[in-house]
Every structure is written in structure tokens, then in C-alpha cells.
Design a protein around this motif. Structure first.
Motif, PDB file in Angstrom:
ATOM      1  N   ASP A  13       1.687   5.729  -3.911  1.00 39.66           N
ATOM      2  CA  ASP A  13       0.498   5.136  -3.287  1.00 39.66           C
ATOM      3  C   ASP A  13       0.910   3.950  -2.404  1.00 39.66           C
ATOM      4  O   ASP A  13       2.093   3.663  -2.237  1.00 39.66           O
ATOM      5  CB  ASP A  13      -0.536   4.752  -4.354  1.00 39.66           C
ATOM      6  CG  ASP A  13      -0.063   3.605  -5.236  1.00 39.66           C
ATOM      7  OD1 ASP A  13       0.926   2.944  -4.866  1.00 39.66           O
ATOM      8  OD2 ASP A  13      -0.691   3.383  -6.283  1.00 39.66           O
ATOM      9  N   GLY A  14      -0.059   3.272  -1.846  1.00 41.59           N
ATOM     10  CA  GLY A  14       0.185   2.186  -0.909  1.00 41.59           C
ATOM     11  C   GLY A  14       1.051   1.070  -1.480  1.00 41.59           C
ATOM     12  O   GLY A  14       1.804   0.405  -0.758  1.00 41.59           O
ATOM     13  N   ASP A  15       0.984   0.857  -2.793  1.00 44.34           N
ATOM     14  CA  ASP A  15       1.768  -0.200  -3.433  1.00 44.34           C
ATOM     15  C   ASP A  15       3.135   0.305  -3.901  1.00 44.34           C
ATOM     16  O   ASP A  15       3.863  -0.407  -4.579  1.00 44.34           O
ATOM     17  CB  ASP A  15       1.017  -0.766  -4.651  1.00 44.34           C
ATOM     18  CG  ASP A  15      -0.315  -1.370  -4.232  1.00 44.34           C
ATOM     19  OD1 ASP A  15      -0.365  -1.927  -3.118  1.00 44.34           O
ATOM     20  OD2 ASP A  15      -1.283  -1.296  -5.008  1.00 44.34           O
ATOM     21  N   GLY A  16       3.458   1.551  -3.591  1.00 41.83           N
ATOM     22  CA  GLY A  16       4.738   2.098  -4.014  1.00 41.83           C
ATOM     23  C   GLY A  16       4.721   2.623  -5.439  1.00 41.83           C
ATOM     24  O   GLY A  16       5.766   2.952  -5.990  1.00 41.83           O
ATOM     25  N   ASP A  17       3.538   2.686  -6.051  1.00 43.91           N
ATOM     26  CA  ASP A  17       3.457   3.232  -7.416  1.00 43.91           C
ATOM     27  C   ASP A  17       3.300   4.746  -7.362  1.00 43.91           C
ATOM     28  O   ASP A  17       2.663   5.275  -6.451  1.00 43.91           O
ATOM     29  CB  ASP A  17       2.255   2.624  -8.160  1.00 43.91           C
ATOM     30  CG  ASP A  17       2.416   1.133  -8.378  1.00 43.91           C
ATOM     31  OD1 ASP A  17       3.558   0.714  -8.668  1.00 43.91           O
ATOM     32  OD2 ASP A  17       1.418   0.392  -8.240  1.00 43.91           O
TER      33      ASP A  17
END
Lengths: 75, 74
Positions: free
Chosen positions: A21-25
Motif C-alpha cells: 500500500d501507499g505506506d509500504g505495508d
């Protein structure tokens, strides 16, 4: 009082990582196949999961076997 | 516009009716041989219980393209 455990269903669940996702998760997705025989062998379920995984593009994180059972009083 | 693909594998059970197992995001490079091998494996392992009994034969396999066009979003 005595209780009897009666198998009522088994589900094969495959957990995939589909991306980040956008946060790298990691983003996870689950594919479930119900109607698995309650007496199916772990090895056979695992082998079927492997055969299916090879047909698609996401990374497999885990193969889960989910067994359900009904508890009934023994008269 | 978003397109998703689903692989549908159709099997015949003991009662002679069809049962489908579907899988999202099939590989772009998927070959007939790979799909046939996986379907044979599923029949051989025989872990599924359908209302018409065990899976006994392959019927067909197809890839379904689904395109979603968003008309509006709030």
C-alpha cells in the motif's frame, strides 16, 4: 456430561500478498475453498494449494486448513 | 478503467454435473498444459466434496476478463 465432537466442514484458505500500500505495508488477500472433505489429508490439501498457486501471479504467504466441528451431548 | 481476470476451471462430478473452481489474477503466461496439470492434480487428490460427489473429470477451463468503468465517484 459427555460431549461428542462431530466434524462439520473443512475450508482450504490461501493467503496471498498482492502488493504494497501507499505506506509500504503489504496488502493481503485470501482465497477460500470450502467443501473440503473433513477427512482429507493435510498433505493432499497442501498439494492442491500448491497446484493452484502456480496458476496465479501473487506470492503465497500461508496455506491454512480450517476445520469446524459440532459438539453434541452423548445421551 | 480497471480490468481483472479470473481463471475458471470446470469439473464434472460423480453425478455428472459441473462444478467450478475459480482463481483470480491468473498468470499472463499461463499455458493449457499448466492448467490441465493443475486440474489433474485436483482430481487425483480428491479433497473436495460436492453435492454430486467427488470430482471425476475435467470439463473445461476459461479466463474471464472483467472490465469496470466507473461512471461517477463521490
Amino acid at each position: 456430561m459427555a460431549v461428542e465432537k462431530i466434524p462439520s466442514g473443512t475450508v482450504l484458505r490461501m493467503q496471498f500478498q498482492t502488493g504494497l500500500d501507499g505506506d509500504g505495508d503489504p496488502i493481503y488477500r485470501t482465497k477460500s475453498l470450502s467443501n473440503v472433505k473433513t477427512d482429507a489429508l493435510d498433505q493432499d490439501i497442501f498439494d492442491v494449494a500448491q497446484a493452484l498457486v502456480q496458476l496465479q501471479e501473487h506470492t503465497l504467504m500461508a496455506v491454512l486448513r480450517v476445520d469446524s466441528a459440532v459438539l453434541e451431548e452423548v445421551v | 478503467m480497471a480490468t481483472t481476470q479470473t481463471l475458471q476451471m470446470s469439473f464434472i462430478n460423480q453425478a455428472g454435473t459441473r462444478t467450478t473452481i475459480s482463481l483470480d489474477n491468473p498468470k499472463d503466461t499461463l499455458t493449457e498444459a499448466e492448467v490441465v496439470a493443475a486440474m489433474d492434480q485436483i482430481i487425483a487428490k480428491n479433497i473436495f466434496n460436492t453435492s454430486g460427489g467427488d470430482l471425476v473429470a475435467k470439463h473445461s477451463a476459461q479466463i474471464i476478463d472483467r472490465t469496470v468503468n466507473v461512471v461517477f465517484e463521490q
